[in-house]
Design a protein around this motif. Structure first.
Motif, PDB file in Angstrom:
ATOM      1  N   GLY A   1      27.728   3.606  42.265  1.00 32.65           N
ATOM      2  CA  GLY A   1      26.676   3.151  43.425  1.00 32.65           C
ATOM      3  C   GLY A   1      26.988   2.807  44.329  1.00 32.65           C
ATOM      4  N   LYS A   2      25.584   2.336  45.091  1.00 32.67           N
ATOM      5  CA  LYS A   2      25.739   2.358  46.721  1.00 32.67           C
ATOM      6  C   LYS A   2      25.088   1.532  47.247  1.00 32.67           C
ATOM      7  N   GLU A   3      24.624   0.572  46.440  1.00 30.87           N
ATOM      8  CA  GLU A   3      23.774  -0.731  46.965  1.00 30.87           C
ATOM      9  C   GLU A   3      23.693  -1.563  45.628  1.00 30.87           C
ATOM     10  N   GLY A   4      23.328  -2.802  46.898  1.00 30.14           N
ATOM     11  CA  GLY A   4      23.757  -4.573  46.182  1.00 30.14           C
ATOM     12  C   GLY A   4      22.932  -5.031  47.091  1.00 30.14           C
ATOM     13  N   ALA A   5      23.732  -6.530  46.357  1.00 29.38           N
ATOM     14  CA  ALA A   5      23.248  -7.559  47.503  1.00 29.38           C
ATOM     15  C   ALA A   5      24.278  -8.720  46.813  1.00 29.38           C
ATOM     16  N   GLY A   6      24.808  -9.964  47.888  1.00 25.78           N
ATOM     17  CA  GLY A   6      25.550 -11.253  47.001  1.00 25.78           C
ATOM     18  C   GLY A   6      26.522 -11.720  48.356  1.00 25.78           C
TER      19      GLY A   6
ATOM     20  N   GLY B   1      30.618 -17.093  52.195  1.00 30.98           N
ATOM     21  CA  GLY B   1      29.833 -18.180  51.604  1.00 30.98           C
ATOM     22  C   GLY B   1      28.349 -17.148  52.141  1.00 30.98           C
ATOM     23  N   GLU B   2      28.623 -16.527  53.293  1.00 31.61           N
ATOM     24  CA  GLU B   2      27.448 -15.915  53.762  1.00 31.61           C
ATOM     25  C   GLU B   2      27.375 -14.758  52.543  1.00 31.61           C
ATOM     26  N   ARG B   3      25.186 -14.552  52.645  1.00 35.18           N
ATOM     27  CA  ARG B   3      24.777 -13.758  52.070  1.00 35.18           C
ATOM     28  C   ARG B   3      24.351 -12.338  52.634  1.00 35.18           C
ATOM     29  N   VAL B   4      25.270 -11.448  51.761  1.00 35.75           N
ATOM     30  CA  VAL B   4      24.992 -10.084  52.519  1.00 35.75           C
ATOM     31  C   VAL B   4      24.250  -8.976  51.795  1.00 35.75           C
ATOM     32  N   ALA B   5      24.241  -7.855  51.891  1.00 35.14           N
ATOM     33  CA  ALA B   5      23.906  -6.940  51.237  1.00 35.14           C
ATOM     34  C   ALA B   5      24.061  -5.486  51.963  1.00 35.14           C
ATOM     35  N   TYR B   6      24.289  -3.957  50.772  1.00 35.01           N
ATOM     36  CA  TYR B   6      24.490  -2.527  51.819  1.00 35.01           C
ATOM     37  C   TYR B   6      23.827  -1.478  51.438  1.00 35.01           C
ATOM     38  N   GLY B   7      23.796  -0.777  51.814  1.00 38.09           N
ATOM     39  CA  GLY B   7      22.994   0.769  51.011  1.00 38.09           C
ATOM     40  C   GLY B   7      24.291   1.737  50.561  1.00 38.09           C
ATOM     41  N   SER B   8      25.123   0.889  51.724  1.00 37.20           N
ATOM     42  CA  SER B   8      25.864   3.100  51.604  1.00 37.20           C
ATOM     43  C   SER B   8      27.218   1.937  51.827  1.00 37.20           C
ATOM     44  N   ALA B   9      27.568   1.367  50.627  1.00 35.74           N
ATOM     45  CA  ALA B   9      28.707   0.860  50.398  1.00 35.74           C
ATOM     46  C   ALA B   9      29.404   2.359  49.047  1.00 35.74           C
ATOM     47  N   ALA B  10      30.510   1.344  47.825  1.00 30.92           N
ATOM     48  CA  ALA B  10      30.924   2.224  46.988  1.00 30.92           C
ATOM     49  C   ALA B  10      31.170   1.047  45.669  1.00 30.92           C
ATOM     50  N   SER B  11      30.593   2.077  44.757  1.00 30.44           N
ATOM     51  CA  SER B  11      31.728   1.572  43.155  1.00 30.44           C
ATOM     52  C   SER B  11      30.857   0.029  43.043  1.00 30.44           C
TER      53      SER B  11
END
Length: 324
Positions: free
Chosen positions: A62-67, A82-92
């Motif tokens: 997995g590379k992508e998510g939000a939370g 507490g901040e919302r973030v997202a990512y498309g080139s993360a890991a695991s």
């Protein structure tokens, strides 16, 4: 203890196991995120199968998510708990909770919901660098985009149309052709049934196109080169049907002094300023309504094996999102 998908050996979908995983505290430059949505991409299949090698086994794909951020590592000043973030080139990211590099995350705009963010980060940022940085699409261009009804394709074709291009898309079925037409494609070619290179020449009055964006690979090469006008560009950004075999550079000369490139999101996103600019560009075009993010299916994280089977069989269109 949070759950995650673990791969202990390379192979088919059956090698992915839903297990308890101990998560370390975030180290310097890292953030701990409780995920609300997880993106699914072809690159995850490449890692699971061993086509791309993970740093070690077992690993979580997995590379992508939000939370939502639940903890910050030392030295992280750009984000807050507490901040919302997202990512498309993360890991695991196939996990309920992740510890990722803060450099991979972007602040999630208030007007973008979590599912949309998880569906669009990797695919949307890929479309951004393809259309703006690899070959900059401009009004009046005619482009060819393979797999126009796929996750990247649906986003990129809408965006290219918004930029003023005439968009030719290839798809694998009549059902996908309708979807592609509804998402920016002016011309749609069923590449399994038609000679797509001949059709592109017909559509363009024999001129060809300045750029071909190809995430399919084996099935569309080398015919893609026959679609390109002299001095044009072949952009290979994926290999859904298998990798492009080694070829002689002389072929590029014979086909009209063409350029060929194999760009990646990770190379672009490795610079913070570039990643932030790409994300701003993506969020703005989505917020304006010019590009709609098609989430066509959601699944539980525990059902990941079936998710991968459907993706590999190319049964899916648009994006699939898994919910922890």
């Amino acid at each position: 203890m949070p759950k995650a998908i673990q791969v202990h050996e390379y192979g088919g979908p059956e090698v992915m196991r839903y297990e308890d995983v101990a998560l370390p505290a975030p180290g310097p430059g890292q953030i701990h995120v409780r995920q609300t949505a997880i993106g699914v991409n072809f690159i995850d299949i490449y890692f699971r199968s061993g086509a791309y090698k993970a740093p070690q086994l077992p690993f979580t794909p997995g590379k992508e998510g939000a939370g939502v951020i639940v903890a910050l590592g030392e030295g992280v000043t750009d984000f807050r708990v507490g901040e919302r973030v997202a990512y498309g080139s993360a890991a695991s990211t196939y996990a309920e909770e992740v510890v990722i590099e803060a450099s991979a995350a972007v602040h999630l705009a208030d007007d973008v919901d979590d599912k949309t963010a998880a569906a669009m980060m990797l695919k949307g940022l890929t479309a951004e660098y393809l259309l703006h940085r690899t070959y900059a699409v401009k009004p009046g261009d005619t482009i060819l985009f393979h797999a126009a009804a796929g996750g990247v394709g649906l986003i990129a074709c809408q965006w290219a149309k918004h930029l003023g291009a005439t968009v030719i898309g290839t798809v694998g079925s009549a059902e996908k052709a309708e979807l592609a037409r509804a998402n920016g494609c002016d011309h749609v070619i069923l590449y399994r049934d038609e000679d797509f290179a001949a059709r592109v020449k017909e559509i363009t009055g024999g001129k060809g196109v300045p750029v071909v964006y190809d995430g399919v690979g084996k099935d569309t090469f080398p015919a893609s080169l026959d679609c390109i006008s002299p001095l044009g560009m072949f952009v290979s950004f994926g290999s859904a049907s298998g990798p492009v075999d080694d070829f002689s550079l002389a072929l590029l000369g014979q086909k009209g002094s063409l350029y060929a490139t194999r760009p990646s999101l990770f190379a672009h996103a490795s610079k913070r300023d570039t990643l932030d600019a790409m994300a701003r560009n993506l969020f703005s075009v989505v917020a304006s309504g010019a590009v709609k993010i098609p989430v066509h299916s959601t699944a539980k994280l525990a059902d990941v094996q079936q998710v991968h089977r459907d993706l590999a069989a190319r049964k899916t269109t648009g994006a699939t999102v898994m919910i922890p």
